[in-house]
Write an enzyme that holds these catalytic residues in place. Sequence first.
Site, PDB file in Angstrom:
ATOM      1  N   ASN A 113      29.692  31.016 -37.872  1.00 51.95           N
ATOM      2  CA  ASN A 113      29.654  29.834 -37.256  1.00 51.95           C
ATOM      3  C   ASN A 113      29.014  30.246 -35.708  1.00 51.95           C
ATOM      4  O   ASN A 113      29.004  31.268 -35.313  1.00 51.95           O
ATOM      5  CB  ASN A 113      30.909  29.090 -37.076  1.00 51.95           C
ATOM      6  CG  ASN A 113      31.320  28.678 -38.190  1.00 51.95           C
ATOM      7  OD1 ASN A 113      30.720  28.722 -39.363  1.00 51.95           O
ATOM      8  ND2 ASN A 113      32.748  28.435 -38.294  1.00 51.95           N
ATOM      9  N   HIS A 144      25.870  35.209 -36.545  1.00 48.47           N
ATOM     10  CA  HIS A 144      24.685  34.417 -36.782  1.00 48.47           C
ATOM     11  C   HIS A 144      24.588  33.991 -35.231  1.00 48.47           C
ATOM     12  O   HIS A 144      23.939  33.147 -35.115  1.00 48.47           O
ATOM     13  CB  HIS A 144      24.732  33.575 -37.515  1.00 48.47           C
ATOM     14  CG  HIS A 144      24.528  33.844 -39.058  1.00 48.47           C
ATOM     15  ND1 HIS A 144      25.125  33.264 -40.184  1.00 48.47           N
ATOM     16  CD2 HIS A 144      24.202  34.979 -39.582  1.00 48.47           C
ATOM     17  CE1 HIS A 144      25.004  33.921 -41.388  1.00 48.47           C
ATOM     18  NE2 HIS A 144      24.364  34.922 -40.840  1.00 48.47           N
ATOM     19  N   CYS A 187      11.716  29.221 -19.552  1.00 48.28           N
ATOM     20  CA  CYS A 187      12.326  30.478 -18.846  1.00 48.28           C
ATOM     21  C   CYS A 187      11.914  30.547 -17.205  1.00 48.28           C
ATOM     22  O   CYS A 187      10.890  30.596 -16.908  1.00 48.28           O
ATOM     23  CB  CYS A 187      11.980  31.770 -19.693  1.00 48.28           C
ATOM     24  SG  CYS A 187      12.154  33.432 -18.722  1.00 48.28           S
ATOM     25  N   CYS A 228       9.625  34.148 -16.839  1.00 46.69           N
ATOM     26  CA  CYS A 228       8.347  34.223 -17.450  1.00 46.69           C
ATOM     27  C   CYS A 228       7.677  33.019 -17.998  1.00 46.69           C
ATOM     28  O   CYS A 228       6.443  33.064 -18.407  1.00 46.69           O
ATOM     29  CB  CYS A 228       8.241  35.213 -18.523  1.00 46.69           C
ATOM     30  SG  CYS A 228       8.827  34.522 -20.311  1.00 46.69           S
ATOM     31  N   PRO A 274      38.450  23.836 -50.137  1.00 40.75           N
ATOM     32  CA  PRO A 274      38.641  22.653 -51.068  1.00 40.75           C
ATOM     33  C   PRO A 274      37.762  22.732 -52.442  1.00 40.75           C
ATOM     34  O   PRO A 274      38.139  22.237 -53.593  1.00 40.75           O
ATOM     35  CB  PRO A 274      38.483  21.370 -50.365  1.00 40.75           C
ATOM     36  CG  PRO A 274      38.394  21.728 -49.001  1.00 40.75           C
ATOM     37  CD  PRO A 274      37.845  23.406 -48.890  1.00 40.75           C
ATOM     38  N   GLN A 275      36.437  22.904 -52.263  1.00 36.67           N
ATOM     39  CA  GLN A 275      35.480  22.994 -53.356  1.00 36.67           C
ATOM     40  C   GLN A 275      35.357  24.506 -53.889  1.00 36.67           C
ATOM     41  O   GLN A 275      34.411  24.908 -54.396  1.00 36.67           O
ATOM     42  CB  GLN A 275      34.155  22.469 -53.164  1.00 36.67           C
ATOM     43  CG  GLN A 275      34.048  21.115 -53.045  1.00 36.67           C
ATOM     44  CD  GLN A 275      34.468  20.425 -51.798  1.00 36.67           C
ATOM     45  OE1 GLN A 275      34.290  20.871 -50.666  1.00 36.67           O
ATOM     46  NE2 GLN A 275      35.135  19.230 -51.961  1.00 36.67           N
TER      47      GLN A 275
HETATM   48  C1  BV8 Z   1      17.748  38.394 -43.290  1.00 38.67           C
HETATM   49  C2  BV8 Z   1      22.854  30.287 -37.905  1.00 38.67           C
HETATM   50  C3  BV8 Z   1      15.899  39.411 -43.287  1.00 38.67           C
HETATM   51  C4  BV8 Z   1      21.907  29.326 -37.734  1.00 38.67           C
HETATM   52  C5  BV8 Z   1      22.766  30.837 -40.260  1.00 38.67           C
HETATM   53  C6  BV8 Z   1      16.999  35.047 -51.713  1.00 38.67           C
HETATM   54  C7  BV8 Z   1      18.106  35.677 -52.039  1.00 38.67           C
HETATM   55  C8  BV8 Z   1      19.185  36.194 -51.297  1.00 38.67           C
HETATM   56  C9  BV8 Z   1      18.751  36.217 -50.027  1.00 38.67           C
HETATM   57  C10 BV8 Z   1      17.702  35.523 -49.358  1.00 38.67           C
HETATM   58  C11 BV8 Z   1      16.681  35.087 -50.172  1.00 38.67           C
HETATM   59  N1  BV8 Z   1      15.693  34.514 -49.472  1.00 38.67           N
HETATM   60  C12 BV8 Z   1      15.914  34.608 -48.238  1.00 38.67           C
HETATM   61  C13 BV8 Z   1      16.937  35.303 -48.223  1.00 38.67           C
HETATM   62  C14 BV8 Z   1      17.495  35.766 -46.821  1.00 38.67           C
HETATM   63  C15 BV8 Z   1      18.363  34.619 -46.189  1.00 38.67           C
HETATM   64  C16 BV8 Z   1      19.440  34.022 -47.223  1.00 38.67           C
HETATM   65  O1  BV8 Z   1      20.384  34.559 -47.437  1.00 38.67           O
HETATM   66  N2  BV8 Z   1      18.835  32.936 -47.826  1.00 38.67           N
HETATM   67  C17 BV8 Z   1      19.656  32.042 -48.479  1.00 38.67           C
HETATM   68  C18 BV8 Z   1      19.489  30.599 -48.266  1.00 38.67           C
HETATM   69  C19 BV8 Z   1      19.414  32.445 -49.996  1.00 38.67           C
HETATM   70  N3  BV8 Z   1      18.990  35.521 -45.146  1.00 38.67           N
HETATM   71  C20 BV8 Z   1      18.374  35.523 -43.988  1.00 38.67           C
HETATM   72  O2  BV8 Z   1      17.327  35.296 -43.807  1.00 38.67           O
HETATM   73  C21 BV8 Z   1      19.125  36.297 -42.938  1.00 38.67           C
HETATM   74  N4  BV8 Z   1      18.155  37.314 -42.610  1.00 38.67           N
HETATM   75  O3  BV8 Z   1      18.059  38.345 -44.250  1.00 38.67           O
HETATM   76  O4  BV8 Z   1      16.863  39.042 -42.592  1.00 38.67           O
HETATM   77  C22 BV8 Z   1      15.368  40.719 -42.753  1.00 38.67           C
HETATM   78  C23 BV8 Z   1      16.100  41.937 -43.244  1.00 38.67           C
HETATM   79  C24 BV8 Z   1      15.743  43.028 -42.542  1.00 38.67           C
HETATM   80  C25 BV8 Z   1      14.808  42.931 -41.537  1.00 38.67           C
HETATM   81  C26 BV8 Z   1      14.421  41.697 -40.995  1.00 38.67           C
HETATM   82  C27 BV8 Z   1      14.554  40.658 -41.504  1.00 38.67           C
HETATM   83  C28 BV8 Z   1      19.734  35.603 -41.720  1.00 38.67           C
HETATM   84  C29 BV8 Z   1      20.621  34.385 -42.264  1.00 38.67           C
HETATM   85  C30 BV8 Z   1      21.163  33.757 -41.281  1.00 38.67           C
HETATM   86  C31 BV8 Z   1      20.674  32.112 -41.222  1.00 38.67           C
HETATM   87  N5  BV8 Z   1      21.455  31.492 -39.974  1.00 38.67           N
HETATM   88  N6  BV8 Z   1      23.228  30.282 -39.146  1.00 38.67           N
HETATM   89  C32 BV8 Z   1      22.377  27.594 -37.490  1.00 38.67           C
HETATM   90  O5  BV8 Z   1      23.760  27.675 -37.234  1.00 38.67           O
HETATM   91  O6  BV8 Z   1      21.736  26.867 -37.295  1.00 38.67           O
HETATM   92  S1  BV8 Z   1      23.029  30.753 -41.814  1.00 38.67           S
HETATM   93  C33 BV8 Z   1      24.269  29.222 -41.838  1.00 38.67           C
HETATM   94  O7  BV8 Z   1      24.385  28.909 -43.299  1.00 38.67           O
HETATM   95  C34 BV8 Z   1      25.718  29.721 -41.728  1.00 38.67           C
HETATM   96  O8  BV8 Z   1      25.812  30.354 -40.432  1.00 38.67           O
HETATM   97  C35 BV8 Z   1      26.144  30.360 -42.815  1.00 38.67           C
HETATM   98  O9  BV8 Z   1      26.057  31.573 -42.886  1.00 38.67           O
HETATM   99  C36 BV8 Z   1      25.464  29.602 -43.982  1.00 38.67           C
HETATM  100  C37 BV8 Z   1      26.054  28.778 -44.794  1.00 38.67           C
HETATM  101  O10 BV8 Z   1      26.907  27.977 -44.054  1.00 38.67           O
HETATM  102  P1  BV8 Z   1      28.518  27.897 -44.382  1.00 38.67           P
HETATM  103  O11 BV8 Z   1      29.177  28.265 -43.213  1.00 38.67           O
HETATM  104  O12 BV8 Z   1      29.052  28.561 -45.714  1.00 38.67           O
HETATM  105  O13 BV8 Z   1      28.331  26.406 -44.522  1.00 38.67           O
HETATM  106  P2  BV8 Z   1      28.261  25.499 -45.691  1.00 38.67           P
HETATM  107  O14 BV8 Z   1      27.812  24.178 -45.153  1.00 38.67           O
HETATM  108  O15 BV8 Z   1      27.220  26.239 -46.715  1.00 38.67           O
HETATM  109  O16 BV8 Z   1      29.653  25.666 -46.517  1.00 38.67           O
HETATM  110  C38 BV8 Z   1      30.804  25.084 -46.081  1.00 38.67           C
HETATM  111  C39 BV8 Z   1      31.946  25.470 -47.094  1.00 38.67           C
HETATM  112  O17 BV8 Z   1      32.997  24.851 -46.463  1.00 38.67           O
HETATM  113  C40 BV8 Z   1      31.637  24.530 -48.158  1.00 38.67           C
HETATM  114  O18 BV8 Z   1      32.050  25.583 -49.236  1.00 38.67           O
HETATM  115  C41 BV8 Z   1      32.701  23.590 -48.277  1.00 38.67           C
HETATM  116  O19 BV8 Z   1      33.268  23.336 -49.600  1.00 38.67           O
HETATM  117  C42 BV8 Z   1      33.577  24.163 -47.371  1.00 38.67           C
HETATM  118  N7  BV8 Z   1      34.556  23.168 -46.657  1.00 38.67           N
HETATM  119  C43 BV8 Z   1      34.212  21.987 -46.280  1.00 38.67           C
HETATM  120  N8  BV8 Z   1      35.403  21.230 -45.687  1.00 38.67           N
HETATM  121  C44 BV8 Z   1      36.379  22.472 -45.479  1.00 38.67           C
HETATM  122  C45 BV8 Z   1      35.594  23.653 -46.134  1.00 38.67           C
HETATM  123  N9  BV8 Z   1      36.737  24.447 -46.306  1.00 38.67           N
HETATM  124  C46 BV8 Z   1      37.758  24.511 -45.670  1.00 38.67           C
HETATM  125  N10 BV8 Z   1      38.320  23.651 -45.197  1.00 38.67           N
HETATM  126  C47 BV8 Z   1      37.698  22.471 -45.051  1.00 38.67           C
HETATM  127  N11 BV8 Z   1      38.019  21.459 -44.363  1.00 38.67           N
HETATM  128 ZN    ZN Z   2      11.045  34.514 -20.423  1.00 38.41          ZN
END
Ligand code: BV8
Ligand code: ZN
Length: 252
Positions: free
Chosen positions: A101, A118, A154, A157, A221-222
Site C-alpha cells: 500500500n 510500492h 520542482c 530544476c 473475504p474473497q
Molecule cells: C516490474 C503502487 C519490471 C501504485 C502498484 C505479466 C505477468 C506477470 C507480471 C507482469 C506481466 N506484465 C507486466 C508484469 C509486471 C507487473 C505486474 O505484475 N503486472 C500485473 C498487472 C500482472 N509488475 C510491475 O510492473 C512491477 N515492476 O515488474 O518492473 C522491471 C524489472 C526489472 C527492471 C525494470 C523493470 C511494479 C508493480 C507495482 C505497481 N504499483 N501500486 C499505486 O498504488 O497507484 S501495484 C498495486 O496493485 C498495489 O500496490 C498492489 O501491489 C497491487 C494489487 O493491489 P492489492 O493491494 O492486492 O489490492 P486489490 O484491489 O488488487 O485487492 C484487494 C484485495 O483485498 C482483494 O483480494 C479483496 O478481496 C480484498 N479485500 C477487500 N476488502 C477487504 C479485503 N481483504 C480483507 N479485508 C477487507 N475488508
Molecule cells: Zn527537479
Amino acid sequence: MIPDSLICALRSARHVVVFTGAGVSAESGIPTFRDALSGLWERFDPSELATPEAFRRDPALVWGWYEWRRMQVLKARPNPAHVAIAELAHHVPRLTLITQNVDDLHERAGSQGVIHLHGNLHRPRCFACAREPAEPLPVAEEPEGGRRLEPPRCSHCGGQLRPGVVWFGESLPVDALNAAFQAAGECDLLLSVGTSGVVYPAAEVPHRARDAGATVVHVNPQGEPTAGNREYLIALPAGEALPELLRAASGA
Ligand code: BV8
Ligand code: ZN
C-alpha cells in the site's frame, strides 16, 4: 473461528511476517486498488494509469488521481486491522511488516519499520531530478470524483513533481524488496492480509515464505480456498480477523 493448530503456530512463532495489500485499508474507507478507479478515472484500468507513460502523456490526469487518493488517505483513520497489526508486534518475538500500500495508515496505527514495496503517497519527487520538495505539499480539497490537476514544479530544476509510488514497469526499491524476501525466507508464519496477489514481484513474498516451510494465513473475504496443511484461509474482513488473531497470539 481460528483452528487450534493455527493458534499453536501463532504462539510458537519466533518471527512473524505480515504482508498487506489494499484490503487492509478497505475498512478505513480507502477503495482497494481496483476500486480506486471511480469518478473521473472510472474508465481507466490501474495498470494503464499507474505508469510513467500515462504521466508523460497526461500529467494532470495522473497527478489529479494521486492527489485525490492522497486527500482520501489524509481524511481516513487506521481501522482495527491496522491497530491489531501494530499491537501484534508486542506479542511475538519478532514481526516484519511488509506492505504493497502507498498509504501511511500502518504508521499512523503505530507500526514501525514498515517496508513499503510500492512507495508511498506522501513522498512526491521530481520526475526529472528525483529531488523531493523541501516543504510538504498543501492538500487541495478535492471535488467528489476528483479532477485533473497540473503537477507542481520542482523548486530545484523546474521539472514536474510525480507521486512517490512505484508504477507498472518500474523497479521496486531494491533494499525494500531484498528485506521483504529475506524476512519471508526466514519467518515461521506469514499473515497475508487483503491482497489479490496478482502483481509481481511483490506477490512472490507469500510464496517464498511457503516454500521456506512457513505457515501461511490468507485473510481475505474473497480468498481462494487453500491447499496444504500449513496454509489457512480466514475468509473475513481484516478488521474482524486481525483482532481475533491478536487475541489468539497474546493468549487473551
Ligand atoms: C516490474 C503502487 C519490471 C501504485 C502498484 C505479466 C505477468 C506477470 C507480471 C507482469 C506481466 N506484465 C507486466 C508484469 C509486471 C507487473 C505486474 O505484475 N503486472 C500485473 C498487472 C500482472 N509488475 C510491475 O510492473 C512491477 N515492476 O515488474 O518492473 C522491471 C524489472 C526489472 C527492471 C525494470 C523493470 C511494479 C508493480 C507495482 C505497481 N504499483 N501500486 C499505486 O498504488 O497507484 S501495484 C498495486 O496493485 C498495489 O500496490 C498492489 O501491489 C497491487 C494489487 O493491489 P492489492 O493491494 O492486492 O489490492 P486489490 O484491489 O488488487 O485487492 C484487494 C484485495 O483485498 C482483494 O483480494 C479483496 O478481496 C480484498 N479485500 C477487500 N476488502 C477487504 C479485503 N481483504 C480483507 N479485508 C477487507 N475488508
Ligand atoms: Zn527537479
